[in-house]
Write an enzyme that holds these catalytic residues in place. Sequence first.
Site, PDB file in Angstrom:
ATOM      1  N   ARG A   1      23.086  36.507  40.471  1.00 31.34           N
ATOM      2  CA  ARG A   1      22.908  35.188  41.092  1.00 31.34           C
ATOM      3  C   ARG A   1      24.029  34.818  42.071  1.00 31.34           C
ATOM      4  O   ARG A   1      23.952  33.813  42.763  1.00 31.34           O
ATOM      5  CB  ARG A   1      22.774  34.119  39.995  1.00 31.34           C
ATOM      6  CG  ARG A   1      21.430  34.169  39.289  1.00 31.34           C
ATOM      7  CD  ARG A   1      21.420  33.343  38.013  1.00 31.34           C
ATOM      8  NE  ARG A   1      22.039  34.054  36.888  1.00 31.34           N
ATOM      9  CZ  ARG A   1      22.235  33.543  35.685  1.00 31.34           C
ATOM     10  NH1 ARG A   1      21.861  32.301  35.431  1.00 31.34           N
ATOM     11  NH2 ARG A   1      22.797  34.250  34.731  1.00 31.34           N
TER      12      ARG A   1
ATOM     13  N   THR B   1      25.122  42.286  26.458  1.00 28.42           N
ATOM     14  CA  THR B   1      26.452  41.954  25.934  1.00 28.42           C
ATOM     15  C   THR B   1      26.763  42.653  24.608  1.00 28.42           C
ATOM     16  O   THR B   1      27.921  42.984  24.332  1.00 28.42           O
ATOM     17  CB  THR B   1      26.588  40.435  25.750  1.00 28.42           C
ATOM     18  OG1 THR B   1      25.430  39.948  25.053  1.00 28.42           O
ATOM     19  CG2 THR B   1      26.679  39.708  27.093  1.00 28.42           C
TER      20      THR B   1
ATOM     21  N   GLY C   1      22.393  30.080  25.719  1.00 29.73           N
ATOM     22  CA  GLY C   1      21.873  30.360  24.385  1.00 29.73           C
ATOM     23  C   GLY C   1      22.055  29.141  23.486  1.00 29.73           C
ATOM     24  O   GLY C   1      23.072  28.461  23.554  1.00 29.73           O
TER      25      GLY C   1
ATOM     26  N   ARG D   1      55.934  37.120  57.388  1.00 30.21           N
ATOM     27  CA  ARG D   1      55.182  38.031  56.535  1.00 30.21           C
ATOM     28  C   ARG D   1      55.966  39.306  56.262  1.00 30.21           C
ATOM     29  O   ARG D   1      56.984  39.558  56.912  1.00 30.21           O
ATOM     30  CB  ARG D   1      53.832  38.367  57.192  1.00 30.21           C
ATOM     31  CG  ARG D   1      53.961  39.016  58.540  1.00 30.21           C
ATOM     32  CD  ARG D   1      52.618  39.115  59.266  1.00 30.21           C
ATOM     33  NE  ARG D   1      52.794  39.657  60.598  1.00 30.21           N
ATOM     34  CZ  ARG D   1      52.697  40.951  60.910  1.00 30.21           C
ATOM     35  NH1 ARG D   1      52.418  41.833  59.963  1.00 30.21           N
ATOM     36  NH2 ARG D   1      52.877  41.375  62.137  1.00 30.21           N
TER      37      ARG D   1
ATOM     38  N   ALA E   1      32.915  42.302  31.253  1.00 30.28           N
ATOM     39  CA  ALA E   1      32.984  42.116  32.705  1.00 30.28           C
ATOM     40  C   ALA E   1      32.208  43.209  33.442  1.00 30.28           C
ATOM     41  O   ALA E   1      32.562  43.590  34.546  1.00 30.28           O
ATOM     42  CB  ALA E   1      34.442  42.118  33.150  1.00 30.28           C
TER      43      ALA E   1
HETATM   44  C1  UD1 Z   1      25.534  34.804  27.590  1.00 26.76           C
HETATM   45  C2  UD1 Z   1      25.033  34.602  26.145  1.00 26.76           C
HETATM   46  C3  UD1 Z   1      24.519  33.164  25.997  1.00 26.76           C
HETATM   47  C4  UD1 Z   1      25.616  32.186  26.342  1.00 26.76           C
HETATM   48  C5  UD1 Z   1      26.180  32.469  27.739  1.00 26.76           C
HETATM   49  C6  UD1 Z   1      27.428  31.641  27.965  1.00 26.76           C
HETATM   50  C7  UD1 Z   1      24.201  36.788  25.425  1.00 26.76           C
HETATM   51  C8  UD1 Z   1      23.001  37.599  25.123  1.00 26.76           C
HETATM   52  N1  UD1 Z   1      23.995  35.540  25.845  1.00 26.76           N
HETATM   53  O1  UD1 Z   1      24.404  34.656  28.437  1.00 26.76           O
HETATM   54  O2  UD1 Z   1      24.106  32.954  24.639  1.00 26.76           O
HETATM   55  O3  UD1 Z   1      25.112  30.870  26.275  1.00 26.76           O
HETATM   56  O4  UD1 Z   1      26.555  33.860  27.862  1.00 26.76           O
HETATM   57  O5  UD1 Z   1      27.905  31.789  29.281  1.00 26.76           O
HETATM   58  O6  UD1 Z   1      25.293  37.265  25.257  1.00 26.76           O
HETATM   59  N2  UD1 Z   1      28.037  41.693  30.585  1.00 26.76           N
HETATM   60  C9  UD1 Z   1      28.440  42.984  30.407  1.00 26.76           C
HETATM   61  N3  UD1 Z   1      27.518  43.955  30.180  1.00 26.76           N
HETATM   62  C10 UD1 Z   1      26.180  43.685  30.118  1.00 26.76           C
HETATM   63  C11 UD1 Z   1      25.767  42.349  30.302  1.00 26.76           C
HETATM   64  C12 UD1 Z   1      26.721  41.363  30.529  1.00 26.76           C
HETATM   65  O7  UD1 Z   1      29.630  43.284  30.437  1.00 26.76           O
HETATM   66  O8  UD1 Z   1      25.412  44.630  29.908  1.00 26.76           O
HETATM   67  C13 UD1 Z   1      29.047  40.660  30.841  1.00 26.76           C
HETATM   68  C14 UD1 Z   1      28.906  39.997  32.195  1.00 26.76           C
HETATM   69  O9  UD1 Z   1      29.696  40.649  33.163  1.00 26.76           O
HETATM   70  C15 UD1 Z   1      29.390  38.580  31.949  1.00 26.76           C
HETATM   71  C16 UD1 Z   1      29.134  38.375  30.465  1.00 26.76           C
HETATM   72  O10 UD1 Z   1      28.913  39.641  29.892  1.00 26.76           O
HETATM   73  O11 UD1 Z   1      30.751  38.404  32.199  1.00 26.76           O
HETATM   74  C17 UD1 Z   1      27.940  37.461  30.217  1.00 26.76           C
HETATM   75  O12 UD1 Z   1      26.793  38.018  30.800  1.00 26.76           O
HETATM   76  P1  UD1 Z   1      25.660  37.096  31.417  1.00 26.76           P
HETATM   77  O13 UD1 Z   1      24.601  37.988  31.906  1.00 26.76           O
HETATM   78  O14 UD1 Z   1      26.250  36.144  32.360  1.00 26.76           O
HETATM   79  O15 UD1 Z   1      25.156  36.365  30.087  1.00 26.76           O
HETATM   80  P2  UD1 Z   1      24.380  34.993  30.019  1.00 26.76           P
HETATM   81  O16 UD1 Z   1      22.983  35.217  30.406  1.00 26.76           O
HETATM   82  O17 UD1 Z   1      25.153  33.962  30.771  1.00 26.76           O
HETATM   83 CA    CA Z   2      26.868  33.911  32.114  1.00 29.90          CA
END
Ligand code: UD1
Ligand code: CA
Length: 475
Positions: free
Chosen positions: A28, A91, A149, A342, A22
């Site tokens: 976006r 992630t 992905g 309230r 998180a």
């Molecule tokens: C990710 C997956 C993708 C999958 C999708 C499903 C990876 C590389 N890709 O992509 O394969 O189909 O989710 O929804 O994992 N987050 C962190 N730290 C970071 C980056 C992200 O905590 O450095 C958290 C974000 O807050 C979020 C989650 O990880 O809750 C997913 O990150 P997001 O950037 O939305 O990944 P996707 O591009 O959606």
């Molecule tokens: Ca996502």
Amino acid sequence: MIDSIISIVEAYEPMRNAIVLAAGKGTRMHSDVPKVLHEVCGVPMVELIVNTLKQAGAERVVTVTGFGHEMVESRLEGQCEFALQEPQLGTGHAVMQAKQLEGESGITVVVNGDVPCIRQETFEKLFLSCEEADMVVLTVKLEDPKAYGRIVREKDGSVQKIVEYKDCSEEEKTIKEINTGIYAFKNELLFTHGKEIKNDNAQQEYYITDLVELFKQAGHVVQAVEIEDPFEVQGVNDNVELAKANATMRKRINESWMRKGVTMVNPDATYIGPYVTFGKDVVLHPNVYLYGKTSIKDGTTILPQSYLDNAIIGSRTIINASEITDSEVKDDCKIGPYTHFRNGCIVEDKNRVGNFVEFKNVHFGVDSRCAHLTYLGDSDVGSKVNIGCGVITVNYDGANKYHTTIKDGAFVGSNSNLIAPVTIGENAVVAAGSTATIDVPDGDMAISRVRQENKEGYGKFYLERNRKKKAESKK
Ligand code: UD1
Ligand code: CA
């Protein structure tokens, strides 16, 4: 004997842990609020996920925070552990920050913080599947797989790898089976191989998805578990998807309560949070919002345009077009229209309150009346009390708040001001239009207004003079 068998069975169950990712900003969303705090059915997405994990038996839940971490931590305080990810390098980097779980045995579910509709049963299934494997990926087939992905399978059907959309070949982009961002790992292996993740990809991020190949290279078993319902794992990346997640969750909550006997005149316009509970024969009209730990007992009806947050409502009560927060209304009451309770109000049985009445921190005794245009604050009202139209407890002097007490059977006439602190005694009367500044003893009557004088014939004279003036000015 039975006890010792149970404890042996329990001993074989691997410990269940979870990591919620998180830390991302959620670019976006175009918002200053971290994405995972955006709400679905009145609850931040990340809180829904943490709760669902605990219901699925997770003993330790670590939420990885980063962007706006103070906001996320204060919202989730006491509900889980935290690990800080700074900077946010992907992630795969995020999951490795949950260092407090390193060295634990058992199974760890890792879940993105932006899949709010995931069900308890699905987490349970993941924990169980991982008893037979080293890593499990939850997948789903989508007609329009968008930027998710992609799951690349071997010829024998086993998982080969996950390829991020931005790294996909044209052929890989046609794959409909996607990574939901939900996984289970043997905890020790997660931390061993997590350290091997590299960032040599299109986004130069550390991808948790690389663990599929890293696990396979080390000879570990990787499985994909496919689920049927794509709505359950829809990710929220912008406000359009947030609205879709809200619709999914709303439908799920409303249908489940209708199946248990709650009547909804129009379920599409009925908004119920996940922690709300109902008794039997409750009727909900459209545009009703029920959030927080609201509970509504048997035979109660909520009429249109009502907003209840942490409200406890008794049996056979009617609430009409009213707002009730952090307050309790007991049995057989008629509340509204346009009533606002309230800050810890308790409204006892058989009361009639509204139209246009506000109570703040009021205890309102059994079988009393306050039927029109009134403000009561910081007050104790006894039973069988009548509060006339337009009564005001004047509880604030610009710096401090003061208490008002109105005892059993008292009658407070219309358009009275009660300047707190003040006590109106048992069966005492405050005459209409009075301003009470001192206590009224039991049984007495307080009148504080100028005595009326009638000027003989002056009314007629006055009106005729004014009408004449008006007629002349029009000439
Ligand atoms: C990710 C997956 C993708 C999958 C999708 C499903 C990876 C590389 N890709 O992509 O394969 O189909 O989710 O929804 O994992 N987050 C962190 N730290 C970071 C980056 C992200 O905590 O450095 C958290 C974000 O807050 C979020 C989650 O990880 O809750 C997913 O990150 P997001 O950037 O939305 O990944 P996707 O591009 O959606
Ligand atoms: Ca996502």
